[in-house]
Design a protein around this motif. Sequence first.
Motif, mmCIF file in Angstrom:
data_model
loop_
_atom_site.group_PDB
_atom_site.id
_atom_site.type_symbol
_atom_site.label_atom_id
_atom_site.label_comp_id
_atom_site.label_asym_id
_atom_site.label_seq_id
_atom_site.Cartn_x
_atom_site.Cartn_y
_atom_site.Cartn_z
ATOM 1 N N SER A 266 0.922 -1.609 -0.485
ATOM 2 C CA SER A 266 -0.090 -0.131 0.115
ATOM 3 C C SER A 266 0.685 1.298 0.271
ATOM 4 N N LEU A 267 0.879 2.646 -0.494
ATOM 5 C CA LEU A 267 1.293 3.524 -0.989
ATOM 6 C C LEU A 267 0.603 4.773 -0.425
ATOM 7 N N TYR A 268 0.627 5.304 0.510
ATOM 8 C CA TYR A 268 0.280 6.164 1.157
ATOM 9 C C TYR A 268 0.687 7.999 1.883
ATOM 10 N N ALA A 269 0.364 8.541 1.364
ATOM 11 C CA ALA A 269 0.578 10.062 1.801
ATOM 12 C C ALA A 269 0.639 10.414 3.469
ATOM 13 N N ILE A 270 1.547 11.122 4.193
ATOM 14 C CA ILE A 270 1.675 10.875 5.669
ATOM 15 C C ILE A 270 2.531 12.195 5.678
ATOM 16 N N TYR A 271 2.098 12.852 6.948
ATOM 17 C CA TYR A 271 1.749 14.219 7.496
ATOM 18 C C TYR A 271 1.595 14.011 8.230
ATOM 19 N N PRO A 272 2.592 14.747 9.659
ATOM 20 C CA PRO A 272 2.036 15.240 11.078
ATOM 21 C C PRO A 272 0.972 15.213 11.846
ATOM 22 N N SER A 273 0.717 14.821 12.793
ATOM 23 C CA SER A 273 -0.614 14.323 13.629
ATOM 24 C C SER A 273 -1.132 16.222 14.028
ATOM 25 N N ASN A 274 0.249 16.547 14.799
ATOM 26 C CA ASN A 274 0.080 18.018 14.765
ATOM 27 C C ASN A 274 0.314 19.353 14.402
ATOM 28 N N ARG A 275 0.177 18.875 12.987
ATOM 29 C CA ARG A 275 0.076 20.238 12.567
ATOM 30 C C ARG A 275 -1.001 20.288 11.252
ATOM 31 N N HIS A 276 -1.706 21.683 11.195
ATOM 32 C CA HIS A 276 -2.514 22.027 10.697
ATOM 33 C C HIS A 276 -2.885 21.865 9.263
ATOM 34 N N LEU A 277 -2.912 21.126 8.403
ATOM 35 C CA LEU A 277 -2.714 20.896 6.695
ATOM 36 C C LEU A 277 -2.998 22.190 5.701
ATOM 37 N N THR A 278 -2.592 23.226 4.929
ATOM 38 C CA THR A 278 -2.616 24.116 4.510
ATOM 39 C C THR A 278 -4.005 23.773 3.265
ATOM 40 N N ALA A 279 -4.692 24.486 2.971
ATOM 41 C CA ALA A 279 -5.309 24.482 2.060
ATOM 42 C C ALA A 279 -4.306 23.372 0.086
ATOM 43 N N ARG A 280 -2.929 24.105 0.489
ATOM 44 C CA ARG A 280 -2.600 23.490 -0.835
ATOM 45 C C ARG A 280 -2.080 22.645 -0.572
ATOM 46 N N ILE A 281 -1.591 21.820 0.882
ATOM 47 C CA ILE A 281 -1.527 20.607 1.066
ATOM 48 C C ILE A 281 -2.338 19.516 0.671
ATOM 49 N N ARG A 282 -4.005 20.142 1.241
ATOM 50 C CA ARG A 282 -5.035 19.205 1.269
ATOM 51 C C ARG A 282 -5.578 19.011 -0.186
ATOM 52 N N ALA A 283 -5.535 20.331 -0.751
ATOM 53 C CA ALA A 283 -5.702 20.285 -2.338
ATOM 54 C C ALA A 283 -4.587 19.298 -3.103
ATOM 55 N N LEU A 284 -3.274 18.542 -2.630
ATOM 56 C CA LEU A 284 -2.362 17.969 -3.623
ATOM 57 C C LEU A 284 -2.905 16.455 -2.941
ATOM 58 N N ILE A 285 -3.190 16.122 -1.343
ATOM 59 C CA ILE A 285 -3.328 14.976 -0.890
ATOM 60 C C ILE A 285 -4.450 14.930 -1.968
ATOM 61 N N ASP A 286 -5.576 15.744 -1.734
ATOM 62 C CA ASP A 286 -6.827 14.931 -2.831
ATOM 63 C C ASP A 286 -6.709 14.318 -4.216
ATOM 64 N N HIS A 287 -5.559 15.709 -4.732
ATOM 65 C CA HIS A 287 -5.291 15.695 -6.491
ATOM 66 C C HIS A 287 -4.964 14.086 -6.402
ATOM 67 N N LEU A 288 -4.067 13.134 -5.542
ATOM 68 C CA LEU A 288 -3.186 12.343 -5.371
ATOM 69 C C LEU A 288 -4.195 10.830 -5.482
ATOM 70 N N VAL A 289 -4.993 11.588 -4.704
ATOM 71 C CA VAL A 289 -6.000 10.467 -4.480
ATOM 72 C C VAL A 289 -6.781 9.699 -5.733
ATOM 73 N N LEU A 290 -7.687 11.127 -6.458
ATOM 74 C CA LEU A 290 -8.342 10.724 -6.950
ATOM 75 C C LEU A 290 -6.906 10.457 -9.001
ATOM 76 N N THR A 291 -6.637 10.701 -9.027
ATOM 77 C CA THR A 291 -5.192 10.345 -9.983
ATOM 78 C C THR A 291 -4.652 8.660 -10.024
ATOM 79 N N PHE A 292 -5.248 8.705 -7.998
ATOM 80 C CA PHE A 292 -4.533 6.459 -8.368
ATOM 81 C C PHE A 292 -5.442 6.631 -8.096
ATOM 82 N N ASN A 293 -7.126 6.376 -8.403
ATOM 83 C CA ASN A 293 -8.190 6.403 -8.780
ATOM 84 C C ASN A 293 -9.292 5.197 -6.864
ATOM 85 N N VAL A 294 -7.738 5.728 -6.140
ATOM 86 C CA VAL A 294 -8.764 5.116 -4.719
ATOM 87 C C VAL A 294 -9.891 5.684 -4.108
ATOM 88 N N LYS A 295 -11.025 4.565 -3.986
ATOM 89 C CA LYS A 295 -12.014 3.959 -3.975
ATOM 90 C C LYS A 295 -12.642 4.324 -1.833
#
Length: 295
Positions: A266-295
């Motif tokens: 399995s491949l994961y996007a990993i980030y610190p739990s104590n970090r508030h994700l900026t809009a750009r990082i959230r957008a990139l993670i969402d993009h990668l999820v859609l690109t790699f077709n995770v249901k």
Amino acid sequence: MDKIEGMRAFVAVSSENSFTAGAKRLAISTNLASKYVRQLETYLGAQLFNRTTRSVTLTDIGRAYLERCTPLLEQFYELEGLVQERQSELAGTIRISAPTGFGSRQLVKAIGPFQEAHPNITIDLHLSDQYVAIVEEGYDLAIRFGQLKDSTLIARKLLSMRIVVCASSDYLAQRGRPLQPDSLTTHNCLIPTSAADPNHWAFCIDKVIERIRVSGSFHADSPRAIAHMAAEGLGIARCPYYAAEPFIKDGSLELLFEEMEVTELSLYAIYPSNRHLTARIRALIDHLVLTFNVK
């Protein structure tokens, strides 16, 4: 003094353990980074770093300040991101760590359309097959295969990939084709040292999972290196499908024991739990999820 600039310089220098490397990360001069940190120390009335000619290390006060400073900076960046998001324009830098083989091909291909859609975002991609401490080394995001071991991190699954066994037709012609997994004990197997148990390969034989002990003359911590050596005819490889895929498609490698495969990676996007994700990082993670077709 500009406290935000001082904090940014402090975090960058502490992440890199170097004023020069920290300044490079911020795209400023070493003298300016040093100036910002000195001003911050003067303002706080405390020494944040122990400096020698060979090293830069945090003092006890520096470590305590870093622990509290980092979340504050992240909230500041998030505030900027929210403003940018409402303006429908994401901007800023995303610093990513990823494995060499997957990162240089599949990940880069996936990130391309994201940057085309958001030209004001800068991707700072660092490729390594070694474990990277995300928080300590200042990464916003890591792309990793395998189960999450650090409970202080959050993982979002991107995809699952087969682990395949393969060899070149030249090797099989010279050494013979193994008809059963236990025949691998007489073959030169290419050992992936990044695997949890590199010298035991698992197969599903008559609905029972069996682990076959293998050995060989080539060991590497890079799946792409293992696949490449197999394509050169050195031996039999077991690696993630992404590493072998280019060689399978051009006919340099052929798959063995497909019906007995048992392992997925399995491949994961990993980030610190104590970090508030900026809009750009959230957008990139969402993009990668859609690109790699995770249901």
